[in-house]
Design a protein around this motif. Structure first.
Motif, PDB file in Angstrom:
ATOM      1  N   LYS A   1      49.740  50.927  43.323  1.00 22.78           N
ATOM      2  CA  LYS A   1      48.604  51.681  42.765  1.00 22.78           C
ATOM      3  C   LYS A   1      47.519  51.794  43.840  1.00 22.78           C
ATOM      4  CE  LYS A   1      49.553  49.904  38.110  1.00 22.78           C
ATOM      5  NZ  LYS A   1      49.020  49.130  36.977  1.00 22.78           N
ATOM      6  N   TYR A   2      47.421  52.979  44.387  1.00 26.95           N
ATOM      7  CA  TYR A   2      46.429  53.234  45.440  1.00 26.95           C
ATOM      8  C   TYR A   2      45.074  53.428  44.768  1.00 26.95           C
ATOM      9  CZ  TYR A   2      50.213  53.730  48.794  1.00 26.95           C
ATOM     10  OH  TYR A   2      51.305  53.482  49.594  1.00 26.95           O
ATOM     11  N   SER A   3      44.241  52.386  44.845  1.00 23.43           N
ATOM     12  CA  SER A   3      43.000  52.350  44.053  1.00 23.43           C
ATOM     13  C   SER A   3      41.808  53.011  44.759  1.00 23.43           C
ATOM     14  CB  SER A   3      42.652  50.890  43.726  1.00 23.43           C
ATOM     15  OG  SER A   3      42.495  50.141  44.938  1.00 23.43           O
ATOM     16  N   LYS A   4      41.868  53.169  46.087  1.00 22.14           N
ATOM     17  CA  LYS A   4      40.740  53.777  46.814  1.00 22.14           C
ATOM     18  C   LYS A   4      40.995  55.295  46.945  1.00 22.14           C
ATOM     19  CE  LYS A   4      41.231  50.980  50.321  1.00 22.14           C
ATOM     20  NZ  LYS A   4      40.972  50.336  51.639  1.00 22.14           N
ATOM     21  N   VAL A   5      40.360  56.048  46.058  1.00 27.90           N
ATOM     22  CA  VAL A   5      40.558  57.506  46.018  1.00 27.90           C
ATOM     23  C   VAL A   5      39.416  58.189  46.789  1.00 27.90           C
ATOM     24  CG1 VAL A   5      40.800  59.534  44.558  1.00 27.90           C
ATOM     25  CG2 VAL A   5      41.735  57.320  43.803  1.00 27.90           C
ATOM     26  N   PHE A   6      39.768  58.876  47.861  1.00 26.92           N
ATOM     27  CA  PHE A   6      38.769  59.604  48.654  1.00 26.92           C
ATOM     28  C   PHE A   6      38.686  61.097  48.265  1.00 26.92           C
ATOM     29  CE2 PHE A   6      40.345  56.118  51.285  1.00 26.92           C
ATOM     30  CZ  PHE A   6      39.169  55.446  51.551  1.00 26.92           C
ATOM     31  N   THR A   7      39.846  61.671  47.966  1.00 30.40           N
ATOM     32  CA  THR A   7      39.886  63.080  47.548  1.00 30.40           C
ATOM     33  C   THR A   7      40.886  63.193  46.416  1.00 30.40           C
ATOM     34  OG1 THR A   7      39.413  63.832  49.789  1.00 30.40           O
ATOM     35  CG2 THR A   7      40.322  65.463  48.279  1.00 30.40           C
ATOM     36  N   ASN A   8      40.511  63.924  45.349  1.00 31.52           N
ATOM     37  CA  ASN A   8      41.434  64.105  44.232  1.00 31.52           C
ATOM     38  C   ASN A   8      41.102  65.435  43.531  1.00 31.52           C
ATOM     39  OD1 ASN A   8      43.470  63.652  42.429  1.00 31.52           O
ATOM     40  ND2 ASN A   8      42.355  62.144  41.183  1.00 31.52           N
ATOM     41  N   ILE A   9      41.275  66.545  44.279  1.00 31.20           N
ATOM     42  CA  ILE A   9      40.990  67.878  43.730  1.00 31.20           C
ATOM     43  C   ILE A   9      42.118  68.252  42.778  1.00 31.20           C
ATOM     44  CG2 ILE A   9      40.706  70.325  44.313  1.00 31.20           C
ATOM     45  CD1 ILE A   9      39.601  69.435  47.011  1.00 31.20           C
ATOM     46  N   GLY A  10      41.765  68.589  41.562  1.00 29.79           N
ATOM     47  CA  GLY A  10      42.755  68.890  40.530  1.00 29.79           C
ATOM     48  C   GLY A  10      43.097  67.684  39.672  1.00 29.79           C
ATOM     49  N   ASN A  11      42.640  66.479  40.092  1.00 32.71           N
ATOM     50  CA  ASN A  11      42.870  65.237  39.322  1.00 32.71           C
ATOM     51  C   ASN A  11      44.349  65.031  38.988  1.00 32.71           C
ATOM     52  OD1 ASN A  11      40.098  64.477  39.204  1.00 32.71           O
ATOM     53  ND2 ASN A  11      39.788  65.993  37.561  1.00 32.71           N
ATOM     54  N   ALA A  12      45.217  65.380  39.961  1.00 34.20           N
ATOM     55  CA  ALA A  12      46.651  65.200  39.726  1.00 34.20           C
ATOM     56  C   ALA A  12      47.113  63.758  39.987  1.00 34.20           C
ATOM     57  CB  ALA A  12      47.444  66.169  40.607  1.00 34.20           C
ATOM     58  N   TYR A  13      46.322  63.013  40.718  1.00 31.85           N
ATOM     59  CA  TYR A  13      46.689  61.614  40.998  1.00 31.85           C
ATOM     60  C   TYR A  13      45.901  60.703  40.057  1.00 31.85           C
ATOM     61  CZ  TYR A  13      47.150  57.108  43.269  1.00 31.85           C
ATOM     62  OH  TYR A  13      47.389  55.773  43.506  1.00 31.85           O
ATOM     63  N   ASN A  14      46.620  59.714  39.491  1.00 32.31           N
ATOM     64  CA  ASN A  14      46.005  58.758  38.572  1.00 32.31           C
ATOM     65  C   ASN A  14      45.976  57.398  39.254  1.00 32.31           C
ATOM     66  OD1 ASN A  14      45.136  57.144  36.486  1.00 32.31           O
ATOM     67  ND2 ASN A  14      46.683  57.829  35.014  1.00 32.31           N
ATOM     68  N   PRO A  15      44.804  56.904  39.702  1.00 28.96           N
ATOM     69  CA  PRO A  15      44.752  55.603  40.392  1.00 28.96           C
ATOM     70  C   PRO A  15      45.075  54.420  39.468  1.00 28.96           C
ATOM     71  CG  PRO A  15      42.545  56.458  39.999  1.00 28.96           C
ATOM     72  CD  PRO A  15      43.479  57.532  39.593  1.00 28.96           C
ATOM     73  N   ALA A  16      44.976  54.616  38.165  1.00 28.21           N
ATOM     74  CA  ALA A  16      45.274  53.512  37.240  1.00 28.21           C
ATOM     75  C   ALA A  16      46.761  53.251  37.148  1.00 28.21           C
ATOM     76  CB  ALA A  16      44.710  53.819  35.849  1.00 28.21           C
ATOM     77  N   THR A  17      47.565  54.293  37.281  1.00 27.99           N
ATOM     78  CA  THR A  17      49.022  54.122  37.187  1.00 27.99           C
ATOM     79  C   THR A  17      49.713  54.238  38.532  1.00 27.99           C
ATOM     80  OG1 THR A  17      49.324  56.505  36.777  1.00 27.99           O
ATOM     81  CG2 THR A  17      48.956  55.083  34.853  1.00 27.99           C
ATOM     82  N   GLY A  18      49.055  54.903  39.505  1.00 25.36           N
ATOM     83  CA  GLY A  18      49.679  55.126  40.800  1.00 25.36           C
ATOM     84  C   GLY A  18      50.592  56.342  40.821  1.00 25.36           C
ATOM     85  N   PHE A  19      50.577  57.150  39.759  1.00 26.91           N
ATOM     86  CA  PHE A  19      51.461  58.314  39.653  1.00 26.91           C
ATOM     87  C   PHE A  19      50.695  59.599  40.046  1.00 26.91           C
ATOM     88  CE2 PHE A  19      53.991  55.325  37.394  1.00 26.91           C
ATOM     89  CZ  PHE A  19      55.283  55.798  37.374  1.00 26.91           C
ATOM     90  N   PHE A  20      51.433  60.428  40.763  1.00 27.55           N
ATOM     91  CA  PHE A  20      50.958  61.817  41.016  1.00 27.55           C
ATOM     92  C   PHE A  20      51.771  62.746  40.129  1.00 27.55           C
ATOM     93  CE2 PHE A  20      51.856  65.874  43.175  1.00 27.55           C
ATOM     94  CZ  PHE A  20      50.575  66.405  43.202  1.00 27.55           C
TER      95      PHE A  20
END
Length: 489
Positions: A380-399
């Protein structure tokens, strides 16, 4: 268009951020960035190149239009010069008309003087008739006056010669006037074809021709009358010869005859003076006629030049019209192409606006060492720098792919003081890639790889740390996961 440029800048920024690692991993990240840029350049249409080409074409058309306007202005200035020369021609024709009027006045004056001469000749005839009746008794002194009469005869012969010369000069003047009439007629014909405004000038020239014909008729009449005068003078000479034989017995009235002869001498002197004046005036007339001939020659030359320039101007105007038609055709084609290009640009902008925008860039953790574990775990990659479209979920680690299309995915892992580092890539819970590295000395090493996948909307991508493997990450963001939508389908 701005959206597409922004997307490209974000991709470059994301790829650049992935290059902030240490040591040997920089070369691998740079290679992945170059691969990403080449893929982006190959899939994005070069709209700006088409716009610049259209702009250059419009600039060339403007330059050609300016050149055509300059050529049209030059043609207008040449037409104005031709109009000025036509006005000057009209003025010169008016001057010729005035000079012809002056010549007509002079001819009228000459006719008046010749009429006076005829009247004086008639008076002389009457006086000679009187002398004939009176000389019947005065023949005695006629021998003395014979020499004087011979002298008078010689003077009359000189005057007759002068009159003949005058008639010859008048004939030459008539010939030159006829030539001038022909030249004026020729000029009139050529001028009538050069400009419609010369119709008024043509009527004036016709009037001048009629006046010249009247003057020619008057000169012929004058010549006839001069011939008659010469004939009468010859008759007088014969009568004087007869009187000479009879004057031998007419000495008594010789004194009266002498006084009359003196009077005739004075009249002859006056006539000689008048003939000299007439010769001077004829010389002046000939000079004016010569000047008119020169002016007509100059007018003819200028007219030829004007006609040549007019032909050149007409040819140039025709060429300009053809060039204008070509430019208009090219401008119409350019406008059509510009409209098509604008339509394509609008369509591309609408398509870019309608495209979903998906970009993310993350780092794993700040806690340092991750693993090894006894079982596989989802990272789970918790440090999110860019997430345009919110397709990546840092809570689950799924794109999760929000739309069907081709996606670019990249990951970087960093191993520190471990024997095994690596990870697996899963698509919808199915492993599609495994990357790992075994280290015997337990040092530090980077590993970077990327994927280009066609995903259907709803497909999920996640990264898994296999059992027995470990990773390292801290505030330096050594282990990262990123991706972007290249183009929808």
């Amino acid at each position: 268009m701005r959206v597409v440029l922004g997307l490209l800048l974000l991709l470059l920024g994301l790829c650049g951020s992935g290059a902030q690692g240490e040591g040997g991993g920089l070369d691998e990240v740079g290679a992945v960035e170059e691969s990403s840029e080449q893929t982006t350049k190959q899939t994005t249409p070069d709209i700006w190149a088409e716009v610049r080409a259209l702009r250059d074409m419009v600039v060339e058309l403007k330059v050609e239009l300016r050149n055509m306007e300059a050529r049209v202005k030059d043609s207008e200035s040449q037409v104005n010069e031709l109009k000025t020369e036509l006005i000057l021609t009209k003025v010169k024709v008016e001057l010729l008309q005035r000079e012809n009027s002056v010549q007509a006045t002079q001819l009228i004056s000459l006719e008046t003087r010749l009429t006076a001469t005829e009247s004086k000749t008639s008076d002389l005839e009457k006086q000679n008739a009187d002398l004939q009746t009176r000389l019947s008794t005065s023949e005695s002194e006629l021998l003395v006056s014979k020499s004087r009469i011979d002298q008078l005869e010689r003077e009359n012969e000189v005057q007759a010669t002068q009159l003949i010369s005058l008639g010859t000069r008048l004939t030459a003047t008539e010939s030159k006037t006829s030539d001038l009439e022909k030249q004026n007629a020729a000029l009139q014909t050529r001028l009538s074809t050069s400009e419609s405004e010369l119709l008024v000038t043509k009527s004036r020239i016709d009037q001048l021709e009629r006046e010249s014909e009247v003057q020619a008729t008057q000169l012929i009449s004058l010549e006839t009358r001069l011939t008659a005068t010469e004939s009468k003078t010859s008759d007088l000479e014969k009568q004087n010869a007869d009187l000479q034989t009879r004057l031998s017995t007419s000495e008594s009235e010789l004194l009266v005859t002498k006084s009359r002869i003196d009077q005739l001498e004075r009249e002859n002197a006056v006539q000689a003076t008048q003939l000299i004046s007439l010769g001077t005036r004829l010389t002046a007339t000939e000079s004016k006629t010569s000047d008119l001939e020169k002016q007509n020659a100059d007018l003819q030359t200028r007219l030829s030049t004007s006609e040549s320039e007019l032909l050149v101007t007409k040819s140039r105007i025709d060429q300009l019209e053809r060039e204008s038609e070509d430019l208009q055709t090219r401008l119409s084609i350019s406008e059509s192409e510009l409209l098509v290009s604008k339509s394509r640009i609008d369509q591309l902008e609408r398509e870019n606006a309608e495209k979903p925008k998906v970009v993310f860039y993350t780092a794993l953790t700040n806690s340092g060492q991750v693993g090894p574990y006894n079982a596989d775990i989802t990272l789970k990659y918790s440090k999110v720098f860019t997430n345009i479209g919110n397709a990546y979920n840092p809570a689950t680690g799924f794109f999760t792919a929000p739309a069907t299309g081709v996606y670019y995915l990249q990951f970087t892992v960093f191993g520190h003081n471990t024997n095994a580092m690596g990870l697996q890539v899963y698509k919808n819970n199915q492993s599609i890639m495994h990357n790992g590295d075994l280290q015997q000395d337990g040092g530090s090493e980077y590993l970077t790889n990327s994927l280009v996948l066609k995903l259907i909307a709803g497909d999920k991508i996640h990264l898994v740390l296999p059992s027995g493997y470990s990773l390292f990450d801290n505030a330096g963001h050594h282990s990262t996961f990123s991706g972007a939508l290249l183009f929808p389908m």
